[in-house]
Motif scaffolding. Structure first.
Motif, PDB file in Angstrom:
ATOM      1  N   HIS A  93       0.833  -1.195   0.000  1.00 31.32           N
ATOM      2  CA  HIS A  93       0.000   0.000   0.000  1.00 31.32           C
ATOM      3  C   HIS A  93       0.875   1.255   0.000  1.00 31.32           C
ATOM      4  O   HIS A  93       1.590   1.510   0.979  1.00 31.32           O
ATOM      5  N   SER A  94       0.784   2.043  -1.075  1.00 32.71           N
ATOM      6  CA  SER A  94       1.512   3.317  -1.095  1.00 32.71           C
ATOM      7  C   SER A  94       0.918   4.315  -0.109  1.00 32.71           C
ATOM      8  O   SER A  94       1.625   5.175   0.422  1.00 32.71           O
ATOM      9  N   PHE A  95      -0.399   4.200   0.134  1.00 28.83           N
ATOM     10  CA  PHE A  95      -1.099   5.086   1.056  1.00 28.83           C
ATOM     11  C   PHE A  95      -1.883   4.251   2.067  1.00 28.83           C
ATOM     12  O   PHE A  95      -2.106   3.055   1.864  1.00 28.83           O
ATOM     13  N   SER A  96      -2.312   4.895   3.151  1.00 26.24           N
ATOM     14  CA  SER A  96      -3.078   4.208   4.185  1.00 26.24           C
ATOM     15  C   SER A  96      -4.255   3.459   3.561  1.00 26.24           C
ATOM     16  O   SER A  96      -4.980   3.991   2.729  1.00 26.24           O
ATOM     17  N   ARG A 124      -3.222  14.576  -3.399  1.00 31.83           N
ATOM     18  CA  ARG A 124      -4.260  15.283  -4.153  1.00 31.83           C
ATOM     19  C   ARG A 124      -5.510  14.390  -4.226  1.00 31.83           C
ATOM     20  O   ARG A 124      -5.944  13.875  -3.213  1.00 31.83           O
ATOM     21  N   SER A 125      -6.069  14.142  -5.397  1.00 31.63           N
ATOM     22  CA  SER A 125      -7.255  13.283  -5.489  1.00 31.63           C
ATOM     23  C   SER A 125      -6.906  11.803  -5.537  1.00 31.63           C
ATOM     24  O   SER A 125      -7.799  10.941  -5.504  1.00 31.63           O
ATOM     25  N   LEU A 126      -5.617  11.469  -5.594  1.00 36.98           N
ATOM     26  CA  LEU A 126      -5.173  10.069  -5.634  1.00 36.98           C
ATOM     27  C   LEU A 126      -5.197   9.504  -4.212  1.00 36.98           C
ATOM     28  O   LEU A 126      -4.480   9.984  -3.329  1.00 36.98           O
ATOM     29  N   ARG A 127      -6.033   8.526  -3.982  1.00 38.12           N
ATOM     30  CA  ARG A 127      -6.250   8.035  -2.618  1.00 38.12           C
ATOM     31  C   ARG A 127      -5.598   6.677  -2.358  1.00 38.12           C
ATOM     32  O   ARG A 127      -5.156   6.401  -1.234  1.00 38.12           O
ATOM     33  N   VAL A 128      -5.539   5.797  -3.355  1.00 41.98           N
ATOM     34  CA  VAL A 128      -5.016   4.441  -3.152  1.00 41.98           C
ATOM     35  C   VAL A 128      -4.180   4.027  -4.344  1.00 41.98           C
ATOM     36  O   VAL A 128      -4.589   4.225  -5.500  1.00 41.98           O
ATOM     37  N   ILE A 129      -2.999   3.476  -4.084  1.00 41.30           N
ATOM     38  CA  ILE A 129      -2.261   2.667  -5.059  1.00 41.30           C
ATOM     39  C   ILE A 129      -1.834   1.407  -4.321  1.00 41.30           C
ATOM     40  O   ILE A 129      -0.936   1.442  -3.476  1.00 41.30           O
ATOM     41  N   GLN A 189      -4.165  -1.647  -8.065  1.00 39.95           N
ATOM     42  CA  GLN A 189      -5.501  -1.119  -7.848  1.00 39.95           C
ATOM     43  C   GLN A 189      -5.373   0.336  -7.417  1.00 39.95           C
ATOM     44  O   GLN A 189      -4.655   0.653  -6.459  1.00 39.95           O
ATOM     45  N   ILE A 190      -6.064   1.204  -8.137  1.00 41.32           N
ATOM     46  CA  ILE A 190      -5.929   2.654  -7.993  1.00 41.32           C
ATOM     47  C   ILE A 190      -7.289   3.237  -7.648  1.00 41.32           C
ATOM     48  O   ILE A 190      -8.281   2.940  -8.337  1.00 41.32           O
ATOM     49  N   TRP A 191      -7.341   4.036  -6.607  1.00 41.52           N
ATOM     50  CA  TRP A 191      -8.577   4.746  -6.247  1.00 41.52           C
ATOM     51  C   TRP A 191      -8.345   6.244  -6.380  1.00 41.52           C
ATOM     52  O   TRP A 191      -7.346   6.775  -5.858  1.00 41.52           O
ATOM     53  N   ILE A 192      -9.279   6.908  -7.040  1.00 40.95           N
ATOM     54  CA  ILE A 192      -9.246   8.363  -7.189  1.00 40.95           C
ATOM     55  C   ILE A 192     -10.558   8.918  -6.652  1.00 40.95           C
ATOM     56  O   ILE A 192     -11.637   8.427  -7.000  1.00 40.95           O
ATOM     57  N   LEU A 193     -10.472   9.935  -5.804  1.00 35.15           N
ATOM     58  CA  LEU A 193     -11.673  10.557  -5.265  1.00 35.15           C
ATOM     59  C   LEU A 193     -12.433  11.257  -6.390  1.00 35.15           C
ATOM     60  O   LEU A 193     -11.832  11.993  -7.174  1.00 35.15           O
ATOM     61  N   PRO A 194     -13.744  11.064  -6.488  1.00 36.14           N
ATOM     62  CA  PRO A 194     -14.513  11.724  -7.551  1.00 36.14           C
ATOM     63  C   PRO A 194     -14.733  13.195  -7.242  1.00 36.14           C
ATOM     64  O   PRO A 194     -14.559  13.650  -6.102  1.00 36.14           O
ATOM     65  N   ASN A 195     -15.127  13.946  -8.275  1.00 37.77           N
ATOM     66  CA  ASN A 195     -15.361  15.385  -8.092  1.00 37.77           C
ATOM     67  C   ASN A 195     -16.703  15.683  -7.434  1.00 37.77           C
ATOM     68  O   ASN A 195     -16.976  16.820  -7.067  1.00 37.77           O
TER      69      ASN A 195
END
Length: 232
Positions: free
Chosen positions: A22-25, A38-43, A116-122
């Motif tokens: 996990h790159s992020f929590s 920024r809007s990138l939440r998960v890698i 697996q990549i998660w991006i927060l929506p607008n």
């Protein structure tokens, strides 16, 4: 400014059938210094054993992209989509008001390697949707290939956020530049191989957060595959 996130500093969860970095929590891994960029939440870099996978589980209000590095992933969701996508493919679903899906390694012998990549929506409460595309290696060789964007330009999949995702494949010694517009940010993720990013050495699994830099130069010091996120 370039801030490097080393592969061996990431969180890790080894479940036997799944080995995930996990790159992020994420889930049981919590690091207040790494909550996203920024809007990138998960890698998450996942390796999934043959014949195993994630059972059906829900998501909402997230743009979720799966980038298949090797092997294949079988996807089934509550919208009625039943698809299998192999290496060089990506799948995207906008979870919106709610979607349930499963991901499975259909091979009886070969492991599955994916990001697996998660991006927060607008915005929240969007209508759920699914899309998948394949981007053959030759479309990424020595050039940036746009994979995802807000306007679905250049054949990319559509995401509900002011963000763009690119991929490139470089042979050892090849260079590839990228220019950020004023006020934009970037995240570079090394999928395979080794590169130099504006003089900074990056290795497989390493990431880099980029602020207040406009001109990026990536040079492969071995054959490499790289993702780049252009973020508001």
């Amino acid at each position: 400014m370039i801030t490097i996130r080393r592969s061996d500093e990431r969180g890790q969860a080894d479940h036997g059938w799944l080995n995930s970095y996990h790159s992020f929590s994420f889930a049981n891994y919590y690091d207040p210094e790494h909550m996203g960029f920024r809007s990138l939440r998960v890698i998450n870099e996942d390796r999934i054993a043959a014949g195993t996978g994630f059972p059906t589980h829900p998501h909402r209000d997230m743009e979720i992209i799966t980038y298949v590095v090797s092997g294949a992933v079988a996807h089934r969701d509550s919208l009625g989509n039943t698809e299998t996508i192999g290496a060089s493919g990506i799948q995207k679903f906008s979870a919106g008001t709610g979607i349930a899906h499963s991901e499975f390694n259909p091979s009886s012998t070969e492991p599955l390697h994916l990001l697996q990549i998660w991006i927060l929506p607008n915005q929240q409460g969007l209508r759920p949707g699914y899309e998948q595309k394949t981007f053959p290696p030759e479309t990424k060789q020595g050039q940036w290939r746009k994979l995802a964007s807000r306007d679905a330009s250049d054949g990319s999949v559509k995401i509900n956020q002011d963000a763009e995702l690119y991929a490139t494949i470089l042979r050892s010694g090849e260079q590839q530049g990228y220019t950020l517009q004023p006020g934009r940010y970037a995240w570079v993720q090394v999928v395979k191989g080794e590169i130099s990013l504006n003089g900074n050495a990056l290795y497989p699994g390493d990431g880099a957060a980029i602020r207040e830099e406009m001109d990026l130069t990536l040079e492969a010091t071995s054959d490499a595959e790289i993702l780049l996120f252009d973020l508001a």
